[in-house]
Design a protein around this motif. Structure first.
Motif, PDB file in Angstrom:
ATOM      1  N   LEU A  30      87.714  12.703 -47.442  1.00  0.00           N
ATOM      2  CA  LEU A  30      88.095  11.357 -46.991  1.00  0.00           C
ATOM      3  C   LEU A  30      89.227  11.441 -45.970  1.00  0.00           C
ATOM      4  O   LEU A  30      89.254  10.686 -44.991  1.00  0.00           O
ATOM      5  CB  LEU A  30      88.530  10.496 -48.180  1.00  0.00           C
ATOM      6  CG  LEU A  30      87.472  10.196 -49.229  1.00  0.00           C
ATOM      7  CD1 LEU A  30      88.109   9.486 -50.424  1.00  0.00           C
ATOM      8  CD2 LEU A  30      86.347   9.379 -48.648  1.00  0.00           C
ATOM      9  N   TYR A  31      90.146  12.352 -46.194  1.00  0.00           N
ATOM     10  CA  TYR A  31      91.269  12.572 -45.279  1.00  0.00           C
ATOM     11  C   TYR A  31      90.760  12.996 -43.900  1.00  0.00           C
ATOM     12  O   TYR A  31      91.210  12.490 -42.874  1.00  0.00           O
ATOM     13  CB  TYR A  31      92.181  13.643 -45.881  1.00  0.00           C
ATOM     14  CG  TYR A  31      93.393  14.018 -45.069  1.00  0.00           C
ATOM     15  CD1 TYR A  31      94.529  13.229 -45.084  1.00  0.00           C
ATOM     16  CD2 TYR A  31      93.412  15.181 -44.305  1.00  0.00           C
ATOM     17  CE1 TYR A  31      95.650  13.582 -44.358  1.00  0.00           C
ATOM     18  CE2 TYR A  31      94.532  15.549 -43.577  1.00  0.00           C
ATOM     19  CZ  TYR A  31      95.651  14.738 -43.605  1.00  0.00           C
ATOM     20  OH  TYR A  31      96.766  15.091 -42.877  1.00  0.00           O
ATOM     21  N   LYS A  79      83.631   5.297 -49.635  1.00  0.00           N
ATOM     22  CA  LYS A  79      85.064   5.346 -49.942  1.00  0.00           C
ATOM     23  C   LYS A  79      85.872   5.621 -48.682  1.00  0.00           C
ATOM     24  O   LYS A  79      85.408   6.281 -47.756  1.00  0.00           O
ATOM     25  CB  LYS A  79      85.360   6.458 -50.953  1.00  0.00           C
ATOM     26  CG  LYS A  79      84.737   6.253 -52.300  1.00  0.00           C
ATOM     27  CD  LYS A  79      85.541   5.291 -53.107  1.00  0.00           C
ATOM     28  CE  LYS A  79      85.028   5.231 -54.544  1.00  0.00           C
ATOM     29  NZ  LYS A  79      85.743   4.251 -55.325  1.00  0.00           N
ATOM     30  N   ALA A  80      87.092   5.115 -48.683  1.00  0.00           N
ATOM     31  CA  ALA A  80      88.042   5.392 -47.601  1.00  0.00           C
ATOM     32  C   ALA A  80      89.383   5.714 -48.243  1.00  0.00           C
ATOM     33  O   ALA A  80      89.776   5.105 -49.241  1.00  0.00           O
ATOM     34  CB  ALA A  80      88.172   4.191 -46.674  1.00  0.00           C
ATOM     35  N   ILE A  81      90.078   6.660 -47.677  1.00  0.00           N
ATOM     36  CA  ILE A  81      91.377   7.068 -48.210  1.00  0.00           C
ATOM     37  C   ILE A  81      92.419   5.998 -47.896  1.00  0.00           C
ATOM     38  O   ILE A  81      92.380   5.359 -46.842  1.00  0.00           O
ATOM     39  CB  ILE A  81      91.778   8.456 -47.655  1.00  0.00           C
ATOM     40  CG1 ILE A  81      92.910   9.064 -48.466  1.00  0.00           C
ATOM     41  CG2 ILE A  81      92.101   8.387 -46.167  1.00  0.00           C
ATOM     42  CD1 ILE A  81      93.142  10.540 -48.197  1.00  0.00           C
ATOM     43  N   THR A  82      93.344   5.786 -48.818  1.00  0.00           N
ATOM     44  CA  THR A  82      94.429   4.828 -48.617  1.00  0.00           C
ATOM     45  C   THR A  82      95.682   5.583 -48.175  1.00  0.00           C
ATOM     46  O   THR A  82      95.701   6.821 -48.157  1.00  0.00           O
ATOM     47  CB  THR A  82      94.735   4.083 -49.926  1.00  0.00           C
ATOM     48  OG1 THR A  82      95.180   5.037 -50.894  1.00  0.00           O
ATOM     49  CG2 THR A  82      93.517   3.321 -50.450  1.00  0.00           C
ATOM     50  N   ILE A  86      96.602   9.565 -48.499  1.00  0.00           N
ATOM     51  CA  ILE A  86      97.051  10.388 -47.372  1.00  0.00           C
ATOM     52  C   ILE A  86      98.346  11.114 -47.737  1.00  0.00           C
ATOM     53  O   ILE A  86      98.496  12.313 -47.501  1.00  0.00           O
ATOM     54  CB  ILE A  86      97.221   9.536 -46.098  1.00  0.00           C
ATOM     55  CG1 ILE A  86      95.852   9.055 -45.616  1.00  0.00           C
ATOM     56  CG2 ILE A  86      97.951  10.311 -45.011  1.00  0.00           C
ATOM     57  CD1 ILE A  86      95.912   7.999 -44.525  1.00  0.00           C
ATOM     58  N   LYS A  87      99.271  10.390 -48.354  1.00  0.00           N
ATOM     59  CA  LYS A  87     100.536  11.006 -48.768  1.00  0.00           C
ATOM     60  C   LYS A  87     100.303  12.112 -49.786  1.00  0.00           C
ATOM     61  O   LYS A  87     100.949  13.159 -49.739  1.00  0.00           O
ATOM     62  CB  LYS A  87     101.474   9.946 -49.364  1.00  0.00           C
ATOM     63  CG  LYS A  87     102.052   9.008 -48.340  1.00  0.00           C
ATOM     64  CD  LYS A  87     102.905   7.944 -48.997  1.00  0.00           C
ATOM     65  CE  LYS A  87     103.275   6.869 -47.997  1.00  0.00           C
ATOM     66  NZ  LYS A  87     103.922   5.718 -48.645  1.00  0.00           N
TER      67      LYS A  87
END
Length: 101
Positions: A30-31, A79-82, A86-87
């Motif tokens: 996702l990243y 899905k998408a990374i939030t 990311i952190k």
């Protein structure tokens, strides 16, 4: 795979995926795909790691994201990374870099 090959931290990302952290394994595809217009599913995640020689079943990818809320969100394209996800990935990469140094 093209996004991975083009990423400056390619080797660290692959090394991170070899760790036992299922959430990290689920988030890395996702990243990498966040700037691309592609659908990322648990099956995509499983195939991604399979091409790198890491066994990771699709149900495990889905379960990791389901159990750890806030790291990814549902969109029309899967899905998408939030920002929280990311952190998490960047923190794991930094820890791997520090342990290699």
């Amino acid at each position: 795979m093209d996004a991975l090959r083009a990423h400056p931290k390619q080797e660290v990302l692959v090394a991170a995926g070899r760790q036992k952290d299922q959430l990290l394994r689920s988030l890395i595809p996702l990243y990498l795909a966040r700037a691309l217009d592609v659908e990322v599913t648990s099956g995509t995640t499983s195939r991604f790691w399979g091409e790198l020689g890491v066994t990771y079943a699709a149900p495990n990818a889905a379960k990791a994201l389901r159990l750890h809320t806030g790291f990814a969100q549902d969109t029309k394209k899967g899905k998408a990374i939030t920002s929280k996800g990311i952190k998490y990935v960047e923190s794991a990469l930094a820890q791997l870099n520090a342990s290699d140094a």
